[in-house]
Design a protein around this motif. Structure first.
Motif, PDB file in Angstrom:
ATOM      1  N   SER A 201      21.862 -52.487  11.273  1.00  0.00           N
ATOM      2  CA  SER A 201      21.247 -53.778  10.959  1.00  0.00           C
ATOM      3  C   SER A 201      22.236 -54.749  10.325  1.00  0.00           C
ATOM      4  O   SER A 201      21.891 -55.895  10.054  1.00  0.00           O
ATOM      5  CB  SER A 201      20.058 -53.585  10.008  1.00  0.00           C
TER       6      SER A 201
ATOM      7  N   GLU B 187      16.897 -62.801  14.793  1.00  0.00           N
ATOM      8  CA  GLU B 187      16.677 -62.643  16.232  1.00  0.00           C
ATOM      9  C   GLU B 187      17.179 -61.281  16.720  1.00  0.00           C
ATOM     10  O   GLU B 187      16.508 -60.583  17.504  1.00  0.00           O
ATOM     11  CB  GLU B 187      17.425 -63.766  16.984  1.00  0.00           C
ATOM     12  N   GLU B 188      18.369 -60.881  16.262  1.00  0.00           N
ATOM     13  CA  GLU B 188      18.919 -59.586  16.633  1.00  0.00           C
ATOM     14  C   GLU B 188      18.087 -58.443  16.059  1.00  0.00           C
ATOM     15  O   GLU B 188      17.862 -57.419  16.723  1.00  0.00           O
ATOM     16  CB  GLU B 188      20.358 -59.472  16.141  1.00  0.00           C
TER      17      GLU B 188
ATOM     18  N   ASP C 159      14.870 -58.531  15.387  1.00  0.00           N
ATOM     19  CA  ASP C 159      13.626 -58.466  16.161  1.00  0.00           C
ATOM     20  C   ASP C 159      13.837 -57.720  17.473  1.00  0.00           C
ATOM     21  O   ASP C 159      12.976 -56.944  17.918  1.00  0.00           O
ATOM     22  CB  ASP C 159      13.098 -59.877  16.443  1.00  0.00           C
ATOM     23  N   GLU C 160      14.997 -57.951  18.091  1.00  0.00           N
ATOM     24  CA  GLU C 160      15.305 -57.262  19.351  1.00  0.00           C
ATOM     25  C   GLU C 160      15.474 -55.760  19.118  1.00  0.00           C
ATOM     26  O   GLU C 160      15.013 -54.941  19.919  1.00  0.00           O
ATOM     27  CB  GLU C 160      16.575 -57.857  19.965  1.00  0.00           C
ATOM     28  N   MET C 161      16.127 -55.398  18.004  1.00  0.00           N
ATOM     29  CA  MET C 161      16.267 -53.978  17.665  1.00  0.00           C
ATOM     30  C   MET C 161      14.896 -53.337  17.468  1.00  0.00           C
ATOM     31  O   MET C 161      14.653 -52.224  17.948  1.00  0.00           O
ATOM     32  CB  MET C 161      17.101 -53.827  16.389  1.00  0.00           C
TER      33      MET C 161
ATOM     34  N   GLU D 250      12.019 -54.260  18.759  1.00  0.00           N
ATOM     35  CA  GLU D 250      11.363 -54.156  20.066  1.00  0.00           C
ATOM     36  C   GLU D 250      11.936 -52.991  20.881  1.00  0.00           C
ATOM     37  O   GLU D 250      11.212 -52.318  21.620  1.00  0.00           O
ATOM     38  CB  GLU D 250      11.534 -55.465  20.847  1.00  0.00           C
ATOM     39  N   ASN D 251      13.237 -52.736  20.720  1.00  0.00           N
ATOM     40  CA  ASN D 251      13.903 -51.679  21.489  1.00  0.00           C
ATOM     41  C   ASN D 251      13.778 -50.304  20.845  1.00  0.00           C
ATOM     42  O   ASN D 251      14.330 -49.325  21.362  1.00  0.00           O
ATOM     43  CB  ASN D 251      15.382 -52.026  21.674  1.00  0.00           C
TER      44      ASN D 251
ATOM     45  N   GLU E 140      14.988 -49.385  17.882  1.00  0.00           N
ATOM     46  CA  GLU E 140      16.164 -49.019  17.085  1.00  0.00           C
ATOM     47  C   GLU E 140      15.823 -49.145  15.591  1.00  0.00           C
ATOM     48  O   GLU E 140      16.217 -50.087  14.911  1.00  0.00           O
ATOM     49  CB  GLU E 140      17.358 -49.901  17.451  1.00  0.00           C
TER      50      GLU E 140
END
Length: 535
Positions: free
Chosen positions: A238, A255-256, A258-260, A262-263, A265
């Motif tokens: 993170s 933003e990064e 949030d993507e983690m 969703e994926n 991670e």
């Protein structure tokens, strides 16, 4: 024989004097440390065999008018090579710091945790059992009437500390027993090899060197977005930089993150709290990403809540029709005479009423819990883990279960046939890092994990119809050990002798630390003593 009895005995008078003479100085410890512990650590340093080690530990005073010797070349096991050889490193006075102290150690360095796991078409079940001879772990954070006012008792339980080690006898409060585990589907690099050590970093709250207050509140992520005033567990991914880099203040853009999320991670960490959750039948959910979050989805309401002192009294008390006088008795709690029943915890809608001066039995030592459970208000991801916890004849049995698929962000989706990384932990009457943790295991749902790194590192959840009959389910005995204050920052800083393999995720804790868990726990204590000046 207790774990304490199995430790190396401390040095006697002659042995201690001989080692100090050989090292040319007096071995010192901070105020409040026991002579037993001083001699035990002196023996450990003597095993290292050099004045240089003692000096870099910051625990060895050189006598006056002594000519400084040429420093020896440090080996890979030296923990710090930045100190001047003729300077005395002053250790902090940990008895004056309201955070973790290296001179406070739980009386058991290792506990065995019996673990059983099962699943059916819809749900997954965990059943944990361990022996623990300290009663009252079902109490937490109490208001006690003392010297004509209500005061808060929130310290660790006095029965959990090693009485022969340092300053453990300064505590007189209550911290509930808890059980948690971290689980991952393989998305978080490093967790399969290092387990919970991946989540503790320089700056984490309660450790010496923790960042807090305005420094955190003024940070654009921790303060402005998270609205926090401290730093809690997080995964190094993170933070910006290489995957292992972990500066508390170098957080990735939202933003990064949030993507983690969703994926997948992140680390999922459900917890069973003996006082703040179990009486109402629910556990708590946690997601470790940039911070140790609670439930990530809304709407979500957690089971526990806190009351305050208003106009000199707690807001709530026990219903006098359920608990005579509306209060409990501190002496009875200390003596273990208040059993774990539905009347030891405040439960909204069941045994809790507004405080009534005319009805309350208020006297020196009267007790009302500060926290209360609100099971009827729990919803969303806050309600996915159901729990049942009982303490009987010195043994905790804690059962947790939830649906295989819950559809909430930050929660693991379990699938039969898949393998997960799993690491449990237990807090027994202590908070912060005063707990026991397990190595990372491979957990297969109905399948044997392939080629686990160690013969004991593979677990199987058994398929059942309906609820499991635990008498029919295989039991795995997992050793949990005291982890010390060793953090990920130190492991990847270059001071660890295997730092390159750690950074490359090429070594597993099972392979590197294959000694007896008791010996490893003692090494962690010695290391936290050694690293305290750095922090």
């Amino acid at each position: 024989m207790s774990n304490k009895d199995k430790r190396e005995p401390p040095l006697d008078d002659e042995e201690a004097a001989a080692i100090e003479e050989e090292l040319n100085g007096k071995f010192t410890m901070p105020r409040g440390s026991s002579e037993t512990h001083r001699r035990r650590l002196l023996g450990a340093i003597a095993g290292a065999g050099t004045v240089a080690v003692a000096g870099c530990l910051g625990l060895f005073e050189e006598p006056e008018q002594r000519e400084p010797e040429e420093p020896e070349e440090p080996d890979d096991d030296d923990v710090d090579d930045d100190d001047d050889d003729d300077d005395v490193v002053e250790r902090p006075d940990y008895t004056a710091i309201d955070t973790m102290m290296p001179d406070w150690v739980m009386k058991d360095l290792v506990i065995p945790l019996d673990t059983q796991i099962a699943y059916n078409d819809e749900q997954i079940f965990f059943n944990f059992t361990w022996e623990w001879d300290v009663p009252n772990g079902w109490f937490h954070d109490l208001f006690v009437y003392e010297d004509d006012e209500w005061v808060r008792y929130g310290d660790p339980n006095p029965g959990v500390a090693d009485p022969d080690y340092g300053v453990g006898d300064i505590f007189n409060g209550f911290t509930e027993d808890r059980l948690s585990f971290m689980i991952d589907d393989g998305s978080v690099e490093g967790f399969a090899n290092f387990g919970g050590w991946l989540t503790i970093h320089e700056g984490t709250r309660t450790l010496p060197g923790a960042v807090e207050g305005e420094e955190v509140e003024d940070h654009p992520h921790h303060g402005d977005i998270l609205e926090n005033d401290d730093v809690r567990k997080y995964i190094p991914q993170s933070r910006n930089g290489e995957w292992w880099e972990n500066d508390w203040d170098d957080v990735k853009d939202q933003e990064e993150l949030d993507e983690m999320l969703e994926n997948g991670e992140f680390l999922d960490m459900p917890m069973l709290r003996a006082h703040r959750g179990a009486p109402g039948g629910y556990g708590t959910t946690h997601c470790i990403l940039d911070h140790r979050h609670g439930a990530m989805d809304e709407p979500s309401t957690r089971i526990r809540n806190s009351q305050d002192i208003v106009d000199g009294n707690p807001e709530f008390m026990f219903d006098p029709d359920v608990v005579e006088g509306g209060t409990l008795d501190l002496d009875e709690i200390y003596e273990g005479n208040v059993p774990q029943t539905d009347t030891h915890a405040l439960i909204e809608g069941e045994n809790m009423v507004p405080f009534d001066e005319d009805e309350a039995d208020v006297y020196e030592g009267a007790v009302i819990p500060r926290r209360y459970s609100r099971p009827d208000a729990v919803e969303g991801p806050g309600a996915i883990w159901q729990v049942d916890a009982t303490y009987e004849n010195g043994t905790w049995t804690m059962e947790m279960w939830r649906d295989l698929s819950v559809g909430f962000l930050g929660e693991t989706e379990f699938e039969p046939g898949e393998v997960y990384d799993f690491s449990p932990a237990v807090h027994g009457g202590g908070a912060q890092r005063w707990h026991w943790v397990g190595y990372p295991y491979k957990l297969g749902l109905g399948v044997e994990p392939e080629d686990p790194v160690h013969e004991d590192a593979g677990l199987v959840a058994e398929e059942v119809d309906g609820r499991p009959d635990w008498d029919e389910i295989e039991t795995y005995t997992i050793p949990l050990m005291y982890p010390g204050q060793t953090d990920w920052t130190w492991l990847v800083s270059g001071e660890h002798p295997r730092v390159d393999e750690i950074r490359n995720d090429e070594i597993n804790i099972w392979e590197y630390h294959d000694e007896d868990p008791e010996a490893f726990a003692q090494r962690m204590i010695d290391l936290e003593e050694a690293m305290a000046p750095r922090k």
